[in-house]
Design a protein around this motif. Sequence first.
Motif, PDB file in Angstrom:
ATOM      1  N   GLN A  57      -4.601  10.496   8.289  1.00  0.00           N
ATOM      2  CA  GLN A  57      -3.296  10.861   8.839  1.00  0.00           C
ATOM      3  C   GLN A  57      -3.336  12.139   9.657  1.00  0.00           C
ATOM      4  OE1 GLN A  57      -1.427  10.470   4.871  1.00  0.00           O
ATOM      5  NE2 GLN A  57       0.044   9.090   5.844  1.00  0.00           N
ATOM      6  N   ASN A  58      -4.436  12.893   9.534  1.00  0.00           N
ATOM      7  CA  ASN A  58      -4.602  14.106  10.339  1.00  0.00           C
ATOM      8  C   ASN A  58      -5.478  13.869  11.570  1.00  0.00           C
ATOM      9  OD1 ASN A  58      -3.094  15.750   8.503  1.00  0.00           O
ATOM     10  ND2 ASN A  58      -4.896  15.831   7.158  1.00  0.00           N
ATOM     11  N   GLY A  59      -5.869  12.638  11.761  1.00  0.00           N
ATOM     12  CA  GLY A  59      -6.685  12.313  12.926  1.00  0.00           C
ATOM     13  C   GLY A  59      -8.181  12.505  12.722  1.00  0.00           C
ATOM     14  N   ASN A  60      -8.605  12.765  11.478  1.00  0.00           N
ATOM     15  CA  ASN A  60     -10.028  12.951  11.196  1.00  0.00           C
ATOM     16  C   ASN A  60     -10.702  11.610  10.943  1.00  0.00           C
ATOM     17  OD1 ASN A  60      -9.806  15.880  11.159  1.00  0.00           O
ATOM     18  ND2 ASN A  60      -8.774  15.639   9.190  1.00  0.00           N
ATOM     19  N   PRO A  61     -11.927  11.411  11.435  1.00  0.00           N
ATOM     20  CA  PRO A  61     -12.640  10.147  11.199  1.00  0.00           C
ATOM     21  C   PRO A  61     -12.847   9.900   9.711  1.00  0.00           C
ATOM     22  CG  PRO A  61     -13.726  11.453  12.895  1.00  0.00           C
ATOM     23  CD  PRO A  61     -12.693  12.342  12.275  1.00  0.00           C
ATOM     24  N   VAL A  62     -12.814   8.636   9.304  1.00  0.00           N
ATOM     25  CA  VAL A  62     -12.983   8.261   7.899  1.00  0.00           C
ATOM     26  C   VAL A  62     -14.313   7.530   7.732  1.00  0.00           C
ATOM     27  CG1 VAL A  62     -12.031   6.994   5.947  1.00  0.00           C
ATOM     28  CG2 VAL A  62     -10.489   8.082   7.598  1.00  0.00           C
ATOM     29  N   LEU A  63     -15.196   8.112   6.918  1.00  0.00           N
ATOM     30  CA  LEU A  63     -16.510   7.543   6.628  1.00  0.00           C
ATOM     31  C   LEU A  63     -16.450   6.629   5.412  1.00  0.00           C
ATOM     32  CD1 LEU A  63     -19.725   7.573   6.793  1.00  0.00           C
ATOM     33  CD2 LEU A  63     -19.599   9.547   5.253  1.00  0.00           C
ATOM     34  N   GLY A  64     -17.151   5.488   5.490  1.00  0.00           N
ATOM     35  CA  GLY A  64     -17.385   4.677   4.300  1.00  0.00           C
ATOM     36  C   GLY A  64     -16.394   3.583   3.993  1.00  0.00           C
ATOM     37  N   LEU A  65     -15.415   3.342   4.856  1.00  0.00           N
ATOM     38  CA  LEU A  65     -14.535   2.187   4.655  1.00  0.00           C
ATOM     39  C   LEU A  65     -15.327   0.918   4.925  1.00  0.00           C
ATOM     40  CD1 LEU A  65     -11.270   3.423   6.430  1.00  0.00           C
ATOM     41  CD2 LEU A  65     -11.717   3.315   3.960  1.00  0.00           C
ATOM     42  N   THR A  66     -14.980  -0.147   4.241  1.00  0.00           N
ATOM     43  CA  THR A  66     -15.717  -1.397   4.416  1.00  0.00           C
ATOM     44  C   THR A  66     -14.812  -2.518   4.910  1.00  0.00           C
ATOM     45  OG1 THR A  66     -15.355  -2.116   2.130  1.00  0.00           O
ATOM     46  CG2 THR A  66     -17.325  -0.807   2.569  1.00  0.00           C
ATOM     47  N   VAL A  67     -15.395  -3.354   5.733  1.00  0.00           N
ATOM     48  CA  VAL A  67     -14.776  -4.612   6.148  1.00  0.00           C
ATOM     49  C   VAL A  67     -15.734  -5.705   5.731  1.00  0.00           C
ATOM     50  CG1 VAL A  67     -13.963  -6.022   8.072  1.00  0.00           C
ATOM     51  CG2 VAL A  67     -13.586  -3.556   8.095  1.00  0.00           C
ATOM     52  N   SER A  99     -12.558   3.700  -4.731  1.00  0.00           N
ATOM     53  CA  SER A  99     -11.298   3.537  -5.469  1.00  0.00           C
ATOM     54  C   SER A  99     -10.845   2.081  -5.498  1.00  0.00           C
ATOM     55  CB  SER A  99     -10.207   4.397  -4.824  1.00  0.00           C
ATOM     56  OG  SER A  99      -9.885   3.895  -3.530  1.00  0.00           O
ATOM     57  N   GLU A 100     -11.435   1.251  -4.631  1.00  0.00           N
ATOM     58  CA  GLU A 100     -11.094  -0.170  -4.476  1.00  0.00           C
ATOM     59  C   GLU A 100      -9.678  -0.376  -3.942  1.00  0.00           C
ATOM     60  OE1 GLU A 100     -11.963  -2.245  -8.088  1.00  0.00           O
ATOM     61  OE2 GLU A 100     -14.129  -2.050  -7.829  1.00  0.00           O
ATOM     62  N   GLU A 101      -9.089   0.669  -3.382  1.00  0.00           N
ATOM     63  CA  GLU A 101      -7.818   0.501  -2.670  1.00  0.00           C
ATOM     64  C   GLU A 101      -8.098  -0.225  -1.356  1.00  0.00           C
ATOM     65  OE1 GLU A 101      -4.750   4.012  -3.358  1.00  0.00           O
ATOM     66  OE2 GLU A 101      -6.660   4.768  -2.637  1.00  0.00           O
ATOM     67  N   ASP A 102      -7.201  -1.096  -0.985  1.00  0.00           N
ATOM     68  CA  ASP A 102      -7.406  -1.794   0.283  1.00  0.00           C
ATOM     69  C   ASP A 102      -6.130  -1.817   1.105  1.00  0.00           C
ATOM     70  OD1 ASP A 102      -5.884  -3.589  -1.111  1.00  0.00           O
ATOM     71  OD2 ASP A 102      -7.278  -5.260  -0.954  1.00  0.00           O
ATOM     72  N   GLU A 103      -6.281  -2.169   2.331  1.00  0.00           N
ATOM     73  CA  GLU A 103      -5.163  -2.220   3.274  1.00  0.00           C
ATOM     74  C   GLU A 103      -5.412  -3.373   4.233  1.00  0.00           C
ATOM     75  OE1 GLU A 103      -1.538  -1.088   4.722  1.00  0.00           O
ATOM     76  OE2 GLU A 103      -2.568   0.114   3.213  1.00  0.00           O
ATOM     77  N   VAL A 104      -4.375  -4.146   4.477  1.00  0.00           N
ATOM     78  CA  VAL A 104      -4.485  -5.269   5.409  1.00  0.00           C
ATOM     79  C   VAL A 104      -3.945  -4.833   6.762  1.00  0.00           C
ATOM     80  CG1 VAL A 104      -3.758  -7.616   5.934  1.00  0.00           C
ATOM     81  CG2 VAL A 104      -4.306  -6.987   3.583  1.00  0.00           C
ATOM     82  N   LYS A 153      -4.484   5.956   2.945  1.00  0.00           N
ATOM     83  CA  LYS A 153      -4.775   6.133   1.516  1.00  0.00           C
ATOM     84  C   LYS A 153      -5.889   7.165   1.325  1.00  0.00           C
ATOM     85  CE  LYS A 153      -3.589   1.260   0.735  1.00  0.00           C
ATOM     86  NZ  LYS A 153      -2.319   1.477   0.053  1.00  0.00           N
ATOM     87  N   GLN A 154      -6.300   7.328   0.074  1.00  0.00           N
ATOM     88  CA  GLN A 154      -7.398   8.238  -0.240  1.00  0.00           C
ATOM     89  C   GLN A 154      -8.683   7.751   0.440  1.00  0.00           C
ATOM     90  OE1 GLN A 154      -9.273   8.364  -4.321  1.00  0.00           O
ATOM     91  NE2 GLN A 154      -8.243  10.368  -4.365  1.00  0.00           N
ATOM     92  N   THR A 155      -9.415   8.680   1.039  1.00  0.00           N
ATOM     93  CA  THR A 155     -10.651   8.289   1.729  1.00  0.00           C
ATOM     94  C   THR A 155     -11.780   8.128   0.711  1.00  0.00           C
ATOM     95  OG1 THR A 155     -11.454  10.540   2.091  1.00  0.00           O
ATOM     96  CG2 THR A 155      -9.914   9.642   3.732  1.00  0.00           C
TER      97      THR A 155
END
Length: 213
Positions: free
Chosen positions: A50-60, A94-99, A115-117
């Motif tokens: 939300q601050n515009g910082n890149p997010v490492l480690g999300l999976t698709v 955390s196993e949180e996901d977003e569609v 969500k939490q990174t």
Amino acid sequence: MKKMISMIAVLSCIMISTSFFVASASNTAEESEVPKLSEQIDLPIQFVDQNGNPVLGLTVSEPSEPIYSSVDGRLKMKADPSKLTVFSVCNPISEEDEVYQTSLSSKEKQLVWEKQTPSQSVEQIKEKIKLCVVDQNEVPVPDAVLSFHNQCTVLPTNEQGETYYFHQPLTKERLFVNYIDNNGYQREKSFYFTVTEEQLTKGNFRFIFRVKM
């Protein structure tokens, strides 16, 4: 004379049968022709917080294996650019996901992860050890992917070449380090890795893995 007439007759039969074969092949090709499906291509995406910082480690998740967002939040997923794309993105810690539902194109699309990174999730884990990947000159290697046969989750390395292991103790477990070398080639190097309960509990141990770039 009779012999010449016979040869001409044979040649005529060959030409007729050849013409028939070509025509038949042509007709078969026309009958079997089907419309081409829309081609799936690599579509570039960048995830930021939300601050515009890149997010490492999300999976698709893909049919073969999960792909991770890199240090700069980027990943490429296969999709049909002519259609509205719906896909699920997950924080593997955390196993949180977003569609997400978006129309993608060959032009990079920036998406916000609210969500939490994954990095924030790892920070909250007390029992862990630091894993560092460096090259032959001790330069950190970012975006290296570490994996085990037991498939436990380890985030890709950050800009400092660091990530964390926070699972069960291991004894001579095979660790695979996948990375891109200086020439742009995908490389893999394996190590035997042992970590004790005491090392995990103290949380201040560091293991260094050297690879050739």
